[in-house]
Write an enzyme that holds these catalytic residues in place. Sequence first.
Site, PDB file in Angstrom:
ATOM      1  N   GLU A   1      78.617  15.682  73.833  1.00 19.90           N
ATOM      2  CA  GLU A   1      78.066  16.888  74.457  1.00 19.90           C
ATOM      3  C   GLU A   1      77.817  18.012  73.457  1.00 19.90           C
ATOM      4  O   GLU A   1      76.772  18.655  73.480  1.00 19.90           O
ATOM      5  CB  GLU A   1      78.974  17.395  75.580  1.00 19.90           C
ATOM      6  CG  GLU A   1      78.821  16.632  76.888  1.00 19.90           C
ATOM      7  CD  GLU A   1      79.677  15.384  76.954  1.00 19.90           C
ATOM      8  OE1 GLU A   1      80.502  15.177  76.038  1.00 19.90           O
ATOM      9  OE2 GLU A   1      79.532  14.605  77.921  1.00 19.90           O
TER      10      GLU A   1
ATOM     11  N   HIS B   1      86.933  16.746  87.247  1.00 24.99           N
ATOM     12  CA  HIS B   1      85.509  16.566  87.577  1.00 24.99           C
ATOM     13  C   HIS B   1      85.082  17.464  88.729  1.00 24.99           C
ATOM     14  O   HIS B   1      84.096  17.180  89.398  1.00 24.99           O
ATOM     15  CB  HIS B   1      85.223  15.110  87.954  1.00 24.99           C
ATOM     16  CG  HIS B   1      85.201  14.166  86.792  1.00 24.99           C
ATOM     17  ND1 HIS B   1      86.322  13.829  86.095  1.00 24.99           N
ATOM     18  CD2 HIS B   1      84.181  13.504  86.186  1.00 24.99           C
ATOM     19  CE1 HIS B   1      86.005  12.982  85.115  1.00 24.99           C
ATOM     20  NE2 HIS B   1      84.710  12.780  85.154  1.00 24.99           N
TER      21      HIS B   1
END
Lengths: 331, 328
Positions: free
Chosen positions: B60, B129
């Site tokens: 990322e 998440h």
Amino acid sequence: MATKFSKETYLYWYELMQLIRQFELKAEEMYKMAGKIRGFFHAYIGQEAIAAGCMTATTPDDPFITGYRDHGLALSKGTSPNACMAELYGKATGCAKGKGGSMHFFDVKNKFFGGHGIVGAQIGTGTGLAFAEKYKGTNNVVLTFFGDGAARQGILHESFNLAMLWKLPIVFICENNNYAMGTSVERTSNVIDIYKLADAYEMPADQADGMSAEAVHESIARAVKRAREGDGPTLIEMKTYRYKGHSISDPQKYRSKEEVDEYKEQDPINKVIKTILDNNFATTADLNEIDTKISAVVEASVKFAEESPWPDDSEVLKDVYADASTPLTVD
Amino acid sequence: MRTIAFREALREAMSEEMRRDERVFLMGEEVAEYNGAYKVSQGMLAEFGPKRVIDTPISELGFTAVGVGAAQNGLRPVVEFMTWNFAVLALDQILNTASKMLAMSGGQISCPIVFRGGNGSAGQLGAQHSTAFESYFANIPGIKVVSPSNPYDAKGLLKQAIRYEEDPVMFMESEVLYGDKGEIPEEEYYIPLGKADIKRQGRDVTIVSFNKMMKVALGAAAELEKEGISAEVIDLRTIKPLDWQTILESVKKTNRLVIVEEQWPFASISSEISYRIQKEGFDYLDAPIRRITSADAPMHYAPNLAALAIPDVSRTVKLVKEVMYLKK
């Protein structure tokens, strides 16, 4: 005695390196003696051969991006000493309108993309600059500079991986000056030859004498050629040394005066002077004349910075959004 | 009018802008050959090829940096995060480079880039998440935050962000909305950022929300209607810049405000709205501004705990009644 490069090249190197050094010595004086400059200030003095050799091995269209030790590279890419000194002063005429300061010089017209303060972040951003050059189909190569301290950041590995995966036109240049602030390279990793970090990504890599403009030019020229031919990135570790502390406020307790003096014997400017004089490219009087010219340019930059206005107060809420009509949260 | 899914609306937005402008490309994990982790980019590799629909490794920080550098060097990237929870790894590039370069360079370097992906909770996904990130990014000067609730808004806002915005845009979607259907016109349209939308007119109370919590807000309004309470429901659509004027105009009419959001409570979007409305509309308020946020805790896995952690219709209805002093 045949020299590796032309008379013009050596004289260019001499003038550029002297400009960087005299500019920074003057700026340091204005910081310490006159209190005209504030904030963090990281001198490039001792490392000038890297800028010099990189300049002659590239074209004006090749973007440069670096960390916060950025004065030398900005001056090399053509940012005027006036704009650089004014930026150090925080004046509106600075190369970032007085909004960047020492660590954040920018000059996009001259393909200088800053001036970045988070150690190693520019390794990734530079990889993005290279991605854009390839995407647009230009022939440009991005030179991305960082120090030995930045080599221990995760972003280096992600950037190396992506640059190799996509064969981006980039040269990663580690300016290894032996110290990440006060921590020596040996104390930061089991791997002290930083160029070997490229091995994990099968990236070509080399080590070069960063105190020699000739050696810098030769290593960078090879890497740039490879990148222009579409063969992707190279890591060059430049073995160099900074004569000054990490920043202006560094007492340098982590190294001895003898060590500093030892490196000063390899001074990159003295090396070029010797080549110039040995080969009768110029006389001592000619070099003195160059020095006098540079001194005048540096003095003029101080005068320019002194006489320039501060940014208008209204600038505090400007350059936040490129779309200046975007409302800010104001109470 | 035709009806398509949220994910298709996003895909149309990206594809239309990529057809228009060669500088636009899509990059992210699984966006190309896998056709998108949530099938948002399905078929785009086939149409645009690997130069413009680019699979990345799970990296990322690295691919965000590439996007940011590319945006600063003349391209207009769209970077997909599989979820915004993973964007935290890239926060340095977003906060310290993308958002600040314009200011630090004295206006020389802008960063026209769109980051998009699923945000917030999506069932029993556990603590790592499930975070809703609007308030984190909205806190950063130089960044715009969009958080749409339906396919129509999503398409128009995403097209606007890609084509017209010259600044970094954080585009917050939701895994649980991707399948939602909505009416989308055949003809092209854009929705300017920074404009809230009144999704339901009302006179007794104003409910402000965004993204999937709009379902809670509208569900509560429907319940309240059965009891004769008329709620006006405002969908922020853009979090930053915040269209507080639309909220204020509604509060001038209803005199009561309830905010429903999935953020954690401290320094959240509702905090900012509450500050602004008390300042600009103090004399119009007949009750304290109230809110329902996520619980001030990491989200747990168990179904009852997951459900308790985020706002729902019944608690919103109850809260509205409280601000109307109807019953406790």
